[in-house]
Design a protein around this motif. Structure first.
Motif, mmCIF file in Angstrom:
data_model
loop_
_atom_site.group_PDB
_atom_site.id
_atom_site.type_symbol
_atom_site.label_atom_id
_atom_site.label_comp_id
_atom_site.label_asym_id
_atom_site.label_seq_id
_atom_site.Cartn_x
_atom_site.Cartn_y
_atom_site.Cartn_z
ATOM 1 N N MET A 1 -21.545 30.399 11.680
ATOM 2 C CA MET A 1 -20.690 29.844 10.636
ATOM 3 C C MET A 1 -21.043 30.451 9.287
ATOM 4 S SD MET A 1 -19.893 25.807 11.050
ATOM 5 C CE MET A 1 -18.576 25.270 12.113
ATOM 6 N N SER A 2 -20.056 30.492 8.421
ATOM 7 C CA SER A 2 -20.248 31.021 7.074
ATOM 8 C C SER A 2 -20.164 29.891 6.057
ATOM 9 C CB SER A 2 -19.187 32.076 6.752
ATOM 10 O OG SER A 2 -19.321 33.195 7.608
ATOM 11 N N ILE A 3 -21.117 29.883 5.141
ATOM 12 C CA ILE A 3 -21.206 28.837 4.131
ATOM 13 C C ILE A 3 -20.966 29.441 2.751
ATOM 14 C CG2 ILE A 3 -22.738 27.158 3.027
ATOM 15 C CD1 ILE A 3 -24.283 27.044 5.705
ATOM 16 N N GLY A 4 -20.127 28.791 1.960
ATOM 17 C CA GLY A 4 -19.968 29.154 0.558
ATOM 18 C C GLY A 4 -20.832 28.228 -0.284
ATOM 19 N N TRP A 5 -21.642 28.787 -1.171
ATOM 20 C CA TRP A 5 -22.610 27.998 -1.944
ATOM 21 C C TRP A 5 -22.183 27.965 -3.409
ATOM 22 C CZ3 TRP A 5 -26.417 25.196 0.228
ATOM 23 C CH2 TRP A 5 -27.434 24.680 -0.590
ATOM 24 N N PHE A 6 -21.928 26.769 -3.921
ATOM 25 C CA PHE A 6 -21.474 26.598 -5.299
ATOM 26 C C PHE A 6 -22.566 25.887 -6.101
ATOM 27 C CE2 PHE A 6 -17.809 26.788 -2.570
ATOM 28 C CZ PHE A 6 -16.828 27.467 -3.286
ATOM 29 N N THR A 7 -22.959 26.469 -7.218
ATOM 30 C CA THR A 7 -24.022 25.867 -8.014
ATOM 31 C C THR A 7 -23.894 26.276 -9.475
ATOM 32 O OG1 THR A 7 -26.429 25.636 -8.237
ATOM 33 C CG2 THR A 7 -25.606 27.786 -7.543
ATOM 34 N N THR A 8 -24.389 25.421 -10.348
ATOM 35 C CA THR A 8 -24.531 25.791 -11.751
ATOM 36 C C THR A 8 -25.901 26.409 -11.977
ATOM 37 O OG1 THR A 8 -23.032 23.999 -12.400
ATOM 38 C CG2 THR A 8 -24.420 24.914 -14.134
ATOM 39 N N ALA A 96 -11.691 34.568 -2.797
ATOM 40 C CA ALA A 96 -10.687 34.877 -1.769
ATOM 41 C C ALA A 96 -11.158 35.929 -0.770
ATOM 42 C CB ALA A 96 -9.389 35.330 -2.433
ATOM 43 N N ASP A 97 -11.966 36.873 -1.220
ATOM 44 C CA ASP A 97 -12.425 37.949 -0.333
ATOM 45 C C ASP A 97 -13.704 37.599 0.419
ATOM 46 O OD1 ASP A 97 -10.302 39.566 -1.092
ATOM 47 O OD2 ASP A 97 -11.421 40.476 -2.752
ATOM 48 N N HIS A 98 -14.123 36.337 0.322
ATOM 49 C CA HIS A 98 -15.373 35.914 0.961
ATOM 50 C C HIS A 98 -15.113 34.648 1.783
ATOM 51 C CE1 HIS A 98 -17.443 38.750 -1.698
ATOM 52 N NE2 HIS A 98 -16.715 38.243 -2.681
ATOM 53 N N PRO A 99 -14.614 34.801 2.996
ATOM 54 C CA PRO A 99 -14.265 33.629 3.819
ATOM 55 C C PRO A 99 -15.465 32.721 4.081
ATOM 56 C CG PRO A 99 -13.387 35.659 4.769
ATOM 57 C CD PRO A 99 -14.338 36.064 3.686
ATOM 58 N N MET A 100 -15.192 31.429 4.148
ATOM 59 C CA MET A 100 -16.240 30.462 4.478
ATOM 60 C C MET A 100 -15.666 29.423 5.427
ATOM 61 S SD MET A 100 -16.461 28.104 1.027
ATOM 62 C CE MET A 100 -14.982 27.339 0.311
ATOM 63 N N ASP A 101 -16.529 28.914 6.305
ATOM 64 C CA ASP A 101 -16.122 27.812 7.175
ATOM 65 C C ASP A 101 -16.164 26.493 6.419
ATOM 66 O OD1 ASP A 101 -15.677 29.037 9.871
ATOM 67 O OD2 ASP A 101 -17.712 29.752 9.508
ATOM 68 N N PHE A 102 -17.126 26.364 5.528
ATOM 69 C CA PHE A 102 -17.160 25.225 4.619
ATOM 70 C C PHE A 102 -18.009 25.590 3.410
ATOM 71 C CE2 PHE A 102 -20.730 24.483 7.507
ATOM 72 C CZ PHE A 102 -21.758 24.082 6.665
#
Length: 250
Positions: A1-8, A96-102
Motif C-alpha cells: 500500500m502507498s501512504i501519503g504523509w501530510f504534516t506541517t 496528483a502525480d503521487h498516488p496513495m491508497d490513503f
C-alpha cells in the motif's frame, strides 16, 4: 500500500511520528511505502522541518512544499472558506502525480477542505478521546486538567468536512487521575498529561496504519468497515496494543 504523509512539521512531535513510521516500515511491522510527504510550510530555518525533509529525501520519498501561510493572503482575509477551497485545489494538483491508497495527517496544522476529504481516504491523529474535545492540543489538555478528567488519550479518525468529527478508526486511553488531582500547578499538570499523550500517540497512529494496511479495517466513503466489509458499529480501543508497543521499544 502507498501512504501519503501530510504534516506541517513544526516541532519534535511531527518529526517523531514520521521517524517512527519509517522505523515500522523498515522493520516490516507496516508493509507499505510512503508515496510522498506534503508540507504546508517553507523550511524557514525550522530544524525539525529540515530534518524531516532530509530523512524523507534519504529514503527517496518525494517532498512537496506548498506553503499555506503565503498562499493568496488577500483571499484568506476576505473569505476563509473560499481560501481553504482554493488551497485544497492547489494541494490536489501538487499530489496528483503521487498516488496513495490513503493519507495520514500527522501534525498537519491546517483544516482540510471538503472536496479533498471526500476525494481521498485520509486519517487524522487528534489529541482527544472520541466524542470529547476539539481544538489544539494546548486547548484540549487545558480542559482535561480543568475538568479533572479521569482519563485522556488520542483518537485516529477519518478526515471529514466537520472538524475532528469523522468516523473513528481507533483510539488510545490512559488514566490521568493521579496527575489532575496532584498538589501541583495547573501548568505542571498540563505538561505531565501532554507528555504521556505524546509518548503514546506514535504507537497509536502506527497501530492504526497497520490495521488499514493489513485489512483489519478499511475506509469507504468516509465510513470505517471491518475485515468482512461491514460498517463498524464501534471503534477499536488500542490502549493495550499501544502499551505493548511501548514495552517492546524499551
Amino acid at each position: 500500500m502507498s501512504i501519503g504523509w501530510f504534516t506541517t512539521a513544526r516541532g519534535p512531535g511531527s518529526l517523531n511520528l514520521f521517524s517512527t513510521l519509517m522505523d515500522w516500515i523498515h522493520s516490516g511491522d507496516i508493509d507499505a511505502k510512503v508515496s510522498f510527504v506534503f508540507i504546508n510550510r517553507d523550511v524557514k530555518g525550522n530544524a525539525y522541518r529540515q530534518c524531516l525533509i532530509d530523512m524523507a529525501t534519504k529514503e527517496g520519498i518525494p517532498v512537496i512544499l506548498f506553503p499555506s501561510d503565503s498562499f493568496r493572503p488577500d483571499l484568506k482575509i476576505k473569505d476563509l472558506e473560499r481560501w481553504r477551497d482554493a488551497y485544497g485545489e492547489g494541494l490536489r494538483e501538487h499530489i496528483a502525480d503521487h498516488p496513495m491508497d490513503f493519507g495520514v495527517l500527522a501534525g498537519y496544522m491546517l483544516i482540510i477542505d471538503p472536496i479533498t476529504c471526500q476525494r481521498y481516504d485520509i486519517i487524522n491523529l487528534h489529541p482527544a478521546l472520541p466524542d470529547t474535545y476539539t481544538g489544539t492540543w494546548e486547548e484540549i489538555v487545558g480542559k482535561v486538567v480543568e475538568n479533572r478528567d479521569p482519563c485522556y488519550g488520542a483518537t485516529v479518525h477519518v478526515c471529514s468536512p466537520e472538524l475532528d468529527r469523522g468516523a473513528i478508526v481507533a483510539y488510545d486511553s490512559f488514566p490521568t487521575e493521579s496527575i489532575v488531582n496532584a498538589p501541583i500547578s495547573a501548568d505542571e499538570k498540563a505538561r505531565k498529561v501532554r507528555a504521556e499523550e505524546l509518548r503514546r500517540e506514535a504507537p497509536l497512529l502506527m497501530e492504526s496504519i497497520r490495521m488499514l494496511v493489513d485489512g483489519e479495517v478499511s475506509i469507504r466513503k468516509g465510513k470505517v468497515h471491518d475485515s468482512d466489509g461491514v460498517e463498524a458499529k464501534g471503534c477499536s480501543d488500542l490502549s493495550a496494543r499501544v502499551s505493548q508497543a511501548l514495552e517492546r521499544s524499551m
